[in-house]
Write an enzyme that holds these catalytic residues in place. Structure first.
Site, short mmCIF file in Angstrom:
data_model
loop_
_atom_site.label_atom_id
_atom_site.label_comp_id
_atom_site.label_asym_id
_atom_site.label_seq_id
_atom_site.Cartn_x
_atom_site.Cartn_y
_atom_site.Cartn_z
N ASP A 61 0.85 -1.18 0.00
CA ASP A 61 0.00 0.00 0.00
C ASP A 61 0.90 1.24 0.00
OD1 ASP A 61 -2.30 1.52 0.13
OD2 ASP A 61 -2.79 1.02 2.20
N GLU B 34 2.69 4.87 -4.13
CA GLU B 34 2.67 5.77 -5.31
C GLU B 34 4.01 6.47 -5.56
OE1 GLU B 34 -1.05 4.56 -4.00
OE2 GLU B 34 0.34 5.77 -2.83
N ASP C 158 -9.03 3.89 -2.13
CA ASP C 158 -9.87 4.38 -1.03
C ASP C 158 -11.20 4.93 -1.53
OD1 ASP C 158 -7.72 3.69 0.50
OD2 ASP C 158 -7.00 5.73 0.80
#
Length: 902
Positions: free
Chosen positions: A499, A502, A575
């Site tokens: 997670d 990015e 999300d």
């Protein structure tokens, strides 16, 4: 803990404020390209410079204004692919070219120079059915198939290439005067962000000045291509956007720089291999207006033609673009997978249901939730633990108070044939006493800042450094952290979730890393931003494979992704929010991922953010059960929402949805095998199966699972009916619940109650199912199968079945698999071998066969085994529904047999 909780609050509060993210007007290279292209500075190809080598044809391109040459290379690649590379002929230093995405060096096809006039060059592949017409002035390339231009490149003169420059501090006065990179005043230069770019409190310094690139592509056609079209640019820039807005073109977690266009008769693809920030403008407009032609007394109207224009712009790197010429959707998928790889074959357990929450509090909480599924007779396969399971957000550790005995917890799950997934993010807490940090620090394994020290940013643990996964040595070291000796408390049923990759940096520009941070090879972060998460995904998957000494398939879920991420595991949509609109948008989001090669994709059931009402939660479970990756997840600020917490009626509905998923696991597994070996998407837009039907092109509220099932999830509250489009004028469709049937090429109003999941089986298909459901996939390995046979208008049907051990690589290395083919024709159902290379013994039997669309009641039904043995079968026929049910069979699924219906 308090500091971490403050950061958690700050990222949520910041991220919902869209002002911390850029729109196009705030992106300097976009403004520069628009500014310069408005002045129409044309490029010319110097065709007297053409050289033809073994792999490519090279020639120079020159800008009429700057006179600085570019080097163009055209490659023919096996399977109807062209590759165009454009770079500076003599760059100040090498420009970044994306490594590691292409699975192999593509095999080239020698292009033959054909006749062309003085101002053009024609290149053809060996077969001659595809030609590349290069026009010199102005520079343009047309791809031609059977005398039709299928794609034009630079027909709008939008080729743009900013050349690297000597740093300002090192320049002489003469060099400053000679700088013609962008014609702008000092005031304009600041606005255009040539040497530095300001956004909020951040200043991005560009040592070698602006380096952006751009190019346009056009498709002309009689009927509009199926593309995403409307005005503003789509932004491909991986960002942590909490509660992202739907129908917004800003960047979110992942980027695949790949455009797929479809029209009647042809499908095309453009794969723009660039990992820097990228913008794509797409516009469709009439290319020829209606005209009237007088023919005697009758006025004839010329048919309108549309043109779709696609403008790609990237902040840096080179132009490296692959042109996939199809012509069919299936061809496009094969061409793209030849370049970037196919979907990894998932372990079977990962196709079951996953239960996640930020966070399950402790071992007792895990034990209670696990028991809750058994108590309420709901199957599930995987328990997930978020960041709170660690010691102060230090990955590869366990919170000693909450999880004092992680192996015992995993043994409990193993006893139920279940698995555990834990989170591992790329940021590493700065703590000299944390061994992962200290060892990475000692070996120089972190991304550096532009001054040479380790880059530091804030994330869940507080101040953190970020592993430089672009470095092969870092990936090798990171993979080693998953060994059982290194990862204390882990076992072979523990799998990984990447997670925040990015990468997410809470106080960074747009919540990510500064673009002038420095990676392995001295490449700036701007060059490779979109591929950072891809590299962590790669290293994690490799670590799990190495952990098992190459024997076991990994399972890794990633939030950030790039072209080729399918090779390493699964992706989810991040999300999302507990609102009906997010349930609805999950369908086109997952279809988009699917056609870019990432078949193993899903959206968090119920929405990660917020508290779904019971009806929404049920509808989301029903949708999720028919989407590839099936996980329930919620943030810590939401109410608990395990499936049994909304009352018995809702528990029953959720149980039924999950059980439908488990019943269809044999079909899911076969579809993933097809994705793995043949690049066929698991979840498909209708137009893939019906490419010649215009009515399918815009459908986004329903989809095909493989070629056999059409799914139309209910995505509106209090719905009592849904309008389902059933494609195909020669098709017949069967309602999987009521067995009612309809002819295709029509829209049907289907009544829906809260227990209705509109699923239709296509006539002519055979779908394998499991007839009994266990606590998890592990309990179902030896359970019997059923076949759902849906007859076509001609009374025939076909289907396939794939089986292996569900977890190892032996299907690949030892050919330990079973691939069977079912066919029904003229009243005979045949089970035969579909791939003689595979061998996998099984005791599993087909115990039930259900046939829909059988118009006449049979007088007898018999089974015929390969040894010639014939046995009568009891059957139940329903004349009203034209269905035949055969039960209490015992036909080994792995052997040849026939069922005769007379």
């Amino acid at each position: 803990m308090e500091a971490a909780e403050k950061e958690e609050i700050s990222v949520e509060d910041e991220a919902v404020d869209k002002n911390i993210f850029k729109d196009c007007s705030k992106i300097a290279f976009y403004r520069r390209q628009k500014h310069q292209l408005s002045r129409r500075s044309t490029y010319q190809a110097l065709l007297d410079s053409v050289t033809t080598g073994k792999d490519s044809t090279k020639f120079h391109i020159i800008n009429e204004t700057t006179k600085v040459p570019l080097l163009a290379e055209v490659y023919g690649i096996e399977g109807n692919i062209f590759r165009l590379k454009i770079n500076e002929e003599t760059p100040l230093k090498p420009r970044y070219e994306v490594p590691d995405v292409l699975t192999i060096k593509p095999s080239t096809v020698r292009l033959i120079s054909c006749s062309g006039d003085a101002g053009s060059l024609v290149l053809a592949d060996g077969k001659g059915d595809l030609k590349c017409h290069i026009t010199a002035n102005p520079f343009k390339i047309d791809l031609v198939s059977e005398e039709e231009i299928v794609m034009s490149i630079n027909s709008l003169d939008q080729l743009y290439f900013e050349h690297l420059q000597i740093p300002l501090k090192q320049r002489s006065t003469k060099e400053n005067k000679e700088d013609t990179s962008v014609d702008a005043s000092q005031e304009d230069q600041e606005d255009l962000g040539l040497w530095e770019e300001k956004f909020g409190k951040f200043v991005d310094v560009k040592v070698n000045g602006p380096a952006s690139i751009g190019l346009d592509f056009s498709f002309e056609n009689k009927n509009s291509y199926r593309t995403l079209c409307d005005g503003d640019a789509y932004r491909l820039y991986n960002l942590d956007v909490y509660g992202y807005k739907i129908h917004d073109k800003m960047g979110i977690y992942g980027s695949v720089p790949y455009l797929l266009a479809h029209k009647l008769g042809r499908t095309l693809g453009i794969f723009w291999l660039n990992a820097s920030e990228t913008l794509v403008e797409i516009n469709t407009e009439p290319a020829v207006k209606y005209t009237l032609t007088q023919m005697g007394p009758v006025a004839a109207k010329q048919k309108i033609r549309c043109r779709t224009d696609v403008h790609w712009m990237s902040e840096s790197g080179i132009i490296d673009v692959f042109l996939l010429t199809g012509p069919t959707p299936s061809d496009i998928f094969k061409q793209y997978s030849y370049l970037t790889g196919t979907q990894a074959m998932p372990p079977l357990f990962s196709l079951g249901y996953h239960q996640c929450r930020w966070n399950y509090e402790d071992e007792q909480d895990v034990k209670a939730v696990d028991a809750g599924f058994d108590e309420h007779d709901i199957p599930y396969d995987v328990m997930w633990l978020d960041i709170e399971h660690t010691e102060g957000k230090r990955y590869f550790t366990w919170d000693k108070k909450r999880f004092p005995n992680p192996k015992r917890m995993q043994e409990l799950l193993r006893s139920k044939k279940r698995k555990l997934v834990v989170i591992s993010d790329p940021h590493i807490k700065i703590d000299p006493d944390y061994s992962v940090y200290s060892k990475a620090k000692e070996q120089g394994f972190f991304v550096r800042n532009h001054e040479g020290g380790d880059f530091e940013g804030v994330c869940w643990p507080g101040l953190s450094s970020y592993l430089d996964f672009t470095n092969p040595k870092v990936r090798e070291w990171y993979s080693g952290l998953f060994t059982f000796s290194a990862y204390q408390g882990s076992t072979d049923i523990l799998y990984i979730w990447n997670d925040m990759n990015e990468p997410s940096v809470f106080r960074g520009p747009e919540l990510t890393m500064q673009k002038n941070a420095v990676h392995h090879g001295n490449w700036e972060h701007r060059e490779l931003h979109n591929i950072y998460g891809f590299y962590q995904h790669m290293a994690t998957a490799e670590g799990l494979i190495q952990r098992s000494e190459g024997k076991e398939r990994p399972f890794v879920l990633t939030r950030s992704f790039f072209a080729g991420s399918q090779k390493y595991g699964a992706v989810w949509t991040g999300d999302n929010t507990a609102e009906w609109s997010y349930l609805k948008i999950s369908i086109p989001m997952l279809l988009t991922l699917s056609i870019t090669g990432i078949s193993f994709c899903g959206a968090d059931v119920g929405g990660f953010i917020g508290n779904p009402e019971a009806e929404l939660l049920v509808r989301w479970y029903q949708a999720g059960a028919y989407q590839p990756f099936f996980r329930g997840h919620a943030t810590m600020k939401t109410k608990r929402r395990e499936p049994w917490l909304f009352g018995e009626e809702y528990t029953r509905l959720i149980r039924e949805a999950i059980r439908q998923r488990y019943a269809l696991l044999p079909y899911w597994y076969f579809l993933f095998y097809c994705a793995h070996v043949a690049a066929e998407p698991v979840m498909r837009p209708l137009w893939i199966e019906f490419p010649e039907e215009l009515d399918t092109f815009g459908v986004e509220d329903e989809y095909m699972l493989g070629s056999a099932l059409l799914v139309h999830p209910v995505t509106e509250p209090k719905a009592t009916t849904v309008d389902v489009f059933l494609p195909g004028s020669n098709e017949v469709w069967y309602d999987s619940k009521t067995f009612a049937h309809w002819e295709g090429a029509c829209t049907v109003k289907i009544p829906v109650a809260l227990d209705t999941i509109p699923v239709f089986q296509r006539g002519g298909s055979i779908v394998p199912i499991k007839t009994t459901i266990g606590k998890s996939t592990g309990y179902m390995s030896d359970s019997p199968y059923g076949l759902r046979v849906a007859l076509s208008t001609k009374g025939s049907a076909m289907g396939e079945f794939y089986l292996d051990d569900g977890h190892s690589f032996q299907y690949l290395h030892q050919k330990q698999f079973l691939h069977r083919k079912f066919s029904f024709l003229a009243g005979v159902l045949i089970n035969s071998c579909a791939d003689k290379r595979g061998h996998y013994p099984t005791k599993c039997v087909v115990e039930q066969i259900f046939i829909q669309g059988l118009k006449k009641q049979p007088s007898s039904v018999t089974t015929h085994s390969s040894d010639g043995k014939e046995e009568p079968v009891a059957f139940t026929y329903c004349a009203k529904m034209s269905t035949l049910r055969l039960e209490k069979l015992s036909l080994n699924i792995g052997t040849d047999w026939e069922v005769h219906i007379r």
